[in-house]
Design a protein around this motif. Structure first.
Motif: not given
Length: 130
Positions: A33-36, A80-85, A40-42, A66-73
């Protein structure tokens, strides 16, 4: 200076590391969920260059974990960014392109049913829907 180029010599360039599912925060590999996702972002916030304090991923800037980028997306509802597609099949809820209103409603229904710190407010209908 003759023969000097702006590119580094091939022997000095290292291949770019590709994120694998085992490199990501395990919470992103299951429906969260959003809380989880916020947690991850924090936890993967990197104040400077070096390594991410949570996953150990080598970073030059805090946005590169990458974990932060995916959580923000996932939080923003954007692809997601192309490098994580290449992780599209592994991460539940991750967008790979445009989705329909029915898909968004289904995703919201699933996310609203997850437990969180507090009850979620009622959602307003999307623009153009009654």
């Amino acid at each position: 200076m003759v023969g000097v180029t702006g590119r580094p010599s091939p022997e000095w360039t290292a291949p770019e590391r590709v994120a694998r599912p085992e490199d990501l925060d395990p919470r992103l590999l299951r429906l969260t969920g959003r809380t989880g996702r916020l947690q991850v972002v924090v936890e993967h916030y990197v104040p400077g260059a070096g390594r991410c304090p949570a996953c150990g991923w080598p970073v030059l800037r805090r946005q590169e974990c990458p974990s932060r980028q995916i959580a923000v997306c996932l939080l923003d509802g954007r692809p997601r960014p192309v490098r994580l597609a290449h992780l599209a099949e592994v991460i539940p809820g991750a967008r790979t392109g445009r989705d329909t209103a029915a898909e968004r409603d289904e995703q919201r229904r699933i996310e609203d049913g997850l437990l969180g710190l507090f009850t979620a407010p009622a959602r307003a209908p999307e623009r153009g829907q009654p």
